[in-house]
Design a protein around this motif. Structure first.
Motif, PDB file in Angstrom:
ATOM      1  N   ALA A  76     144.072  30.340 -19.380  1.00 34.66           N
ATOM      2  CA  ALA A  76     145.159  30.675 -18.466  1.00 34.66           C
ATOM      3  C   ALA A  76     146.013  31.769 -19.080  1.00 34.66           C
ATOM      4  O   ALA A  76     146.397  31.687 -20.246  1.00 34.66           O
ATOM      5  N   ASP A  77     146.312  32.818 -18.288  1.00 28.42           N
ATOM      6  CA  ASP A  77     147.074  33.936 -18.832  1.00 28.42           C
ATOM      7  C   ASP A  77     147.763  34.664 -17.669  1.00 28.42           C
ATOM      8  O   ASP A  77     147.284  34.633 -16.525  1.00 28.42           O
ATOM      9  N   TYR A  78     148.886  35.303 -17.982  1.00 24.00           N
ATOM     10  CA  TYR A  78     149.645  36.015 -16.965  1.00 24.00           C
ATOM     11  C   TYR A  78     148.773  37.056 -16.261  1.00 24.00           C
ATOM     12  O   TYR A  78     148.855  37.239 -15.038  1.00 24.00           O
ATOM     13  N   GLY A  79     147.925  37.744 -17.020  1.00 26.10           N
ATOM     14  CA  GLY A  79     147.105  38.806 -16.448  1.00 26.10           C
ATOM     15  C   GLY A  79     146.094  38.318 -15.423  1.00 26.10           C
ATOM     16  O   GLY A  79     145.553  39.122 -14.658  1.00 26.10           O
ATOM     17  N   ARG A  80     145.839  37.016 -15.381  1.00 23.84           N
ATOM     18  CA  ARG A  80     144.857  36.471 -14.443  1.00 23.84           C
ATOM     19  C   ARG A  80     145.505  35.904 -13.182  1.00 23.84           C
ATOM     20  O   ARG A  80     144.838  35.264 -12.362  1.00 23.84           O
ATOM     21  N   ILE A  81     146.812  36.102 -13.019  1.00 24.25           N
ATOM     22  CA  ILE A  81     147.489  35.600 -11.822  1.00 24.25           C
ATOM     23  C   ILE A  81     146.929  36.258 -10.561  1.00 24.25           C
ATOM     24  O   ILE A  81     146.769  35.615  -9.525  1.00 24.25           O
ATOM     25  N   THR A  82     146.619  37.564 -10.648  1.00 24.25           N
ATOM     26  CA  THR A  82     146.047  38.237  -9.473  1.00 24.25           C
ATOM     27  C   THR A  82     144.696  37.632  -9.091  1.00 24.25           C
ATOM     28  O   THR A  82     144.350  37.581  -7.899  1.00 24.25           O
ATOM     29  N   GLU A  83     143.935  37.139 -10.090  1.00 21.79           N
ATOM     30  CA  GLU A  83     142.671  36.468  -9.778  1.00 21.79           C
ATOM     31  C   GLU A  83     142.927  35.168  -9.006  1.00 21.79           C
ATOM     32  O   GLU A  83     142.165  34.812  -8.095  1.00 21.79           O
ATOM     33  N   LEU A  84     143.995  34.482  -9.396  1.00 21.68           N
ATOM     34  CA  LEU A  84     144.361  33.264  -8.670  1.00 21.68           C
ATOM     35  C   LEU A  84     144.656  33.578  -7.211  1.00 21.68           C
ATOM     36  O   LEU A  84     144.244  32.850  -6.302  1.00 21.68           O
ATOM     37  N   VAL A  85     145.401  34.640  -6.988  1.00 21.88           N
ATOM     38  CA  VAL A  85     145.767  35.013  -5.626  1.00 21.88           C
ATOM     39  C   VAL A  85     144.514  35.321  -4.812  1.00 21.88           C
ATOM     40  O   VAL A  85     144.371  34.878  -3.660  1.00 21.88           O
ATOM     41  N   GLU A  86     143.585  36.073  -5.395  1.00 21.35           N
ATOM     42  CA  GLU A  86     142.355  36.408  -4.676  1.00 21.35           C
ATOM     43  C   GLU A  86     141.511  35.161  -4.402  1.00 21.35           C
ATOM     44  O   GLU A  86     140.899  35.035  -3.339  1.00 21.35           O
ATOM     45  N   SER A  87     141.495  34.225  -5.365  1.00 16.68           N
ATOM     46  CA  SER A  87     140.744  32.978  -5.149  1.00 16.68           C
ATOM     47  C   SER A  87     141.343  32.180  -4.003  1.00 16.68           C
ATOM     48  O   SER A  87     140.628  31.598  -3.184  1.00 16.68           O
ATOM     49  N   ALA A  88     142.690  32.143  -3.941  1.00 19.09           N
ATOM     50  CA  ALA A  88     143.354  31.427  -2.860  1.00 19.09           C
ATOM     51  C   ALA A  88     143.055  32.072  -1.509  1.00 19.09           C
ATOM     52  O   ALA A  88     142.837  31.385  -0.509  1.00 19.09           O
ATOM     53  N   ARG A  89     143.041  33.398  -1.474  1.00 18.56           N
ATOM     54  CA  ARG A  89     142.723  34.093  -0.231  1.00 18.56           C
ATOM     55  C   ARG A  89     141.290  33.814   0.193  1.00 18.56           C
ATOM     56  O   ARG A  89     141.001  33.621   1.384  1.00 18.56           O
ATOM     57  N   ALA A  90     140.383  33.778  -0.792  1.00 13.14           N
ATOM     58  CA  ALA A  90     138.982  33.496  -0.471  1.00 13.14           C
ATOM     59  C   ALA A  90     138.816  32.085   0.080  1.00 13.14           C
ATOM     60  O   ALA A  90     137.901  31.800   0.853  1.00 13.14           O
ATOM     61  N   GLY A 113     140.853  30.730   2.090  1.00 18.06           N
ATOM     62  CA  GLY A 113     141.418  30.666   3.435  1.00 18.06           C
ATOM     63  C   GLY A 113     142.927  30.680   3.494  1.00 18.06           C
ATOM     64  O   GLY A 113     143.502  30.602   4.588  1.00 18.06           O
ATOM     65  N   LEU A 114     143.613  30.777   2.351  1.00 13.70           N
ATOM     66  CA  LEU A 114     145.076  30.795   2.334  1.00 13.70           C
ATOM     67  C   LEU A 114     145.568  32.221   2.563  1.00 13.70           C
ATOM     68  O   LEU A 114     145.094  33.172   1.918  1.00 13.70           O
ATOM     69  N   ASP A 115     146.507  32.395   3.481  1.00 13.44           N
ATOM     70  CA  ASP A 115     147.101  33.704   3.765  1.00 13.44           C
ATOM     71  C   ASP A 115     148.241  33.922   2.777  1.00 13.44           C
ATOM     72  O   ASP A 115     149.328  33.350   2.916  1.00 13.44           O
ATOM     73  N   VAL A 116     148.005  34.749   1.743  1.00 19.45           N
ATOM     74  CA  VAL A 116     148.957  34.938   0.653  1.00 19.45           C
ATOM     75  C   VAL A 116     149.569  36.330   0.737  1.00 19.45           C
ATOM     76  O   VAL A 116     148.859  37.340   0.703  1.00 19.45           O
ATOM     77  N   ASP A 117     150.885  36.388   0.856  1.00 16.75           N
ATOM     78  CA  ASP A 117     151.635  37.639   0.758  1.00 16.75           C
ATOM     79  C   ASP A 117     152.191  37.697  -0.654  1.00 16.75           C
ATOM     80  O   ASP A 117     153.197  37.054  -0.971  1.00 16.75           O
ATOM     81  N   ALA A 118     151.522  38.444  -1.539  1.00 14.42           N
ATOM     82  CA  ALA A 118     151.829  38.383  -2.963  1.00 14.42           C
ATOM     83  C   ALA A 118     152.385  39.703  -3.483  1.00 14.42           C
ATOM     84  O   ALA A 118     151.955  40.784  -3.064  1.00 14.42           O
ATOM     85  N   ALA A 119     153.333  39.590  -4.400  1.00 16.49           N
ATOM     86  CA  ALA A 119     153.866  40.732  -5.144  1.00 16.49           C
ATOM     87  C   ALA A 119     153.966  40.287  -6.593  1.00 16.49           C
ATOM     88  O   ALA A 119     154.854  39.502  -6.967  1.00 16.49           O
ATOM     89  N   ARG A 125     156.074  35.755  -5.155  1.00 13.91           N
ATOM     90  CA  ARG A 125     156.626  36.876  -5.928  1.00 13.91           C
ATOM     91  C   ARG A 125     156.702  36.463  -7.385  1.00 13.91           C
ATOM     92  O   ARG A 125     157.288  35.421  -7.716  1.00 13.91           O
ATOM     93  N   VAL A 126     156.076  37.279  -8.246  1.00 15.18           N
ATOM     94  CA  VAL A 126     156.129  37.064  -9.691  1.00 15.18           C
ATOM     95  C   VAL A 126     156.734  38.321 -10.304  1.00 15.18           C
ATOM     96  O   VAL A 126     156.119  39.387 -10.296  1.00 15.18           O
ATOM     97  N   ALA A 127     157.953  38.195 -10.816  1.00 18.61           N
ATOM     98  CA  ALA A 127     158.699  39.342 -11.322  1.00 18.61           C
ATOM     99  C   ALA A 127     158.920  39.207 -12.822  1.00 18.61           C
ATOM    100  O   ALA A 127     159.362  38.156 -13.299  1.00 18.61           O
ATOM    101  N   ALA A 128     158.592  40.271 -13.566  1.00 10.90           N
ATOM    102  CA  ALA A 128     158.855  40.327 -15.001  1.00 10.90           C
ATOM    103  C   ALA A 128     160.202  41.005 -15.193  1.00 10.90           C
ATOM    104  O   ALA A 128     160.291  42.231 -15.323  1.00 10.90           O
ATOM    105  N   GLU A 129     161.261  40.221 -15.180  1.00  9.33           N
ATOM    106  CA  GLU A 129     162.617  40.745 -15.305  1.00  9.33           C
ATOM    107  C   GLU A 129     163.028  40.798 -16.776  1.00  9.33           C
ATOM    108  O   GLU A 129     162.386  40.150 -17.623  1.00  9.33           O
ATOM    109  N   PRO A 130     164.081  41.520 -17.091  1.00  7.53           N
ATOM    110  CA  PRO A 130     164.535  41.568 -18.481  1.00  7.53           C
ATOM    111  C   PRO A 130     164.912  40.177 -18.993  1.00  7.53           C
ATOM    112  O   PRO A 130     165.784  39.516 -18.437  1.00  7.53           O
ATOM    113  N   GLY A 131     164.190  39.720 -20.005  1.00  3.62           N
ATOM    114  CA  GLY A 131     164.510  38.434 -20.616  1.00  3.62           C
ATOM    115  C   GLY A 131     163.934  37.230 -19.905  1.00  3.62           C
ATOM    116  O   GLY A 131     164.138  36.099 -20.361  1.00  3.62           O
TER     117      GLY A 131
END
Length: 377
Positions: free
Chosen positions: A251-265, A267-273, A311-317
């Motif tokens: 599990a890693d932050y860089g693989r979050i987009t893979e999670l989103v694509e898996s969820a879409r595959a 059948g989940l309608d994901v509006d992701a940022a 929404r997954v935001a990398a904010e300061p701190g």
């Protein structure tokens, strides 16, 4: 509710029989009724039958029914005793004797006693009343017993459901804690291995004559390698005890987009940022973010209407995760909570927090994971 306490009805019927027997016995003496000995004998049969019916229902009922038949055959009035048989039939059906056979047997016996006493060869009006009362008493006793059994079964099923739900919640929490520990050990094992490599490189780069420093570095490397071996042993045990296969991608932050694509595959309608993984993001925070997003998408798919905004935001701190979905109309609030426990555990494991709220049908999840001293540089 009184209907859920059949013993109350049983006790009331037994009290009615007892009082009736006493009143009839006293009346036979005070009013000088005919055939007193026969009446007493019939009352004794009724009392014996009612007593025996507690352990032997059918023989006891048969003995009770012999009371009015004996009174009628010997010339006494069977009216008091056949009245007691109605209560006795109610009691035995309340205890579990089938209603229809008990009602028919009682009705036939009482009708025969009344017909014999009235010397009537055909249908007798009082006899028909006795048959109707017998069937009604049997049906009432059986109905109260069935009602009691229904509520008793419902209570047991409710208790089983509560116990099962609590066990499921405990199991889910335990599994999530195992996954947290596994991910932390993955990260620690990686970091400890890097430290060992850097110590080895530092030992090689030492100048000639720095024997004391070389010895210290060798001891440090030996200690780090021992920690690494122990970490790998614990990690192996965690992988065996967990439900995820050991070959699953980390599990890693860089693989979050893979999670989103898996969820879409799925059948989940994901509006992701999803922001790009920041430089210097601690592994523990990245792992926690991945797992929280994973659970948020799973919850939205299970309990929502098929859409979710992420929404997954990398904010300061800090890393902030927000997920909003519309709850499905069929979803009961009491069915939620297992995944939320895991997400709270994840956020707390890196010093973060999780907020959950509902606005109408909108279900919000917001996790803030602090980067702390190892923040983004």
């Amino acid at each position: 509710m009184v209907l859920r306490r059949p013993r109350v009805f049983e006790a009331a019927a037994l009290v009615a029989i007892g009082l009736g027997v006493i009143v009839d016995a006293v009346s036979s003496v005070t009013h000088a009724l005919p055939h007193p000995l026969v009446r007493y004998a019939a009352l004794v049969l009724v009392c014996l039958g009612v007593t025996a019916s507690r352990r032997y229902p059918w023989p006891g009922l048969a003995t009770t029914l012999a009371g009015p038949l004996l009174a009628a055959l010997l010339g006494a009035d069977p009216l008091p005793t056949w009245t007691f048989t109605i209560f006795a039939t109610f009691v035995v059906t309340l205890r579990g004797v089938p209603a229809l056979p008990a009602g028919l047997v009682t009705g036939v016996a009482d009708y025969a006693a009344i017909a014999i006493h009235a010397a009537a060869g055909g249908w007798d009006d009082i006899g028909s009343i006795a048959v109707a009362f017998a069937l009604a008493a049997a049906a009432t006793g059986s109905a109260i017993r069935g009602h009691h059994r229904y509520w008793d079964e419902l209570r047991k099923r409710t208790q089983d459901a509560v116990a099962t739900r609590e066990a499921e919640a405990e199991r889910r929490v335990a599994e999530e804690r195992v996954r947290i520990a596994r991910d932390l050990h993955d990260v620690l094992g990686h970091e400890v291995a890097l430290v060992s490599m850097h110590l080895g490189a530092a030992e090689v780069h030492l100048p000639e004559g720095a024997q004391a420093a070389r010895a210290d570095l060798a001891a440090a490397r030996a200690g780090v390698q021992a920690v690494l071996r122990e970490t790998q042993q614990v990690l192996a045990a965690l992988r065996v005890s967990g439900d995820d296969p050991g070959t699953a991608p980390a599990a890693d932050y860089g693989r979050i987009t893979e999670l989103v694509e898996s969820a879409r595959a799925a059948g989940l309608d994901v509006d992701a940022a999803v922001d790009t993984a920041p430089a210097g993001l601690p592994h523990t925070v990245g792992t926690a973010a991945y797992r929280i997003v994973q659970e948020a998408l799973t919850n939205a798919q299970r309990h929502g209407d098929g859409t979710v905004s992420l929404r997954v935001a990398a904010e300061p701190g800090a890393v902030t995760i927000e997920a909003v979905n519309v709850s499905a109309p069929r979803e009961a609030p009491s069915r939620r909570g297992y995944g939320l426990v895991g997400m709270r555990e994840r956020a707390a494991s890196v010093g973060g927090r999780l907020e959950v709220r509902e606005e109408g049908q909108l279900f919000w999840i917001r996790a803030v994971l602090d980067l702390g001293a190892e923040g983004v540089r």
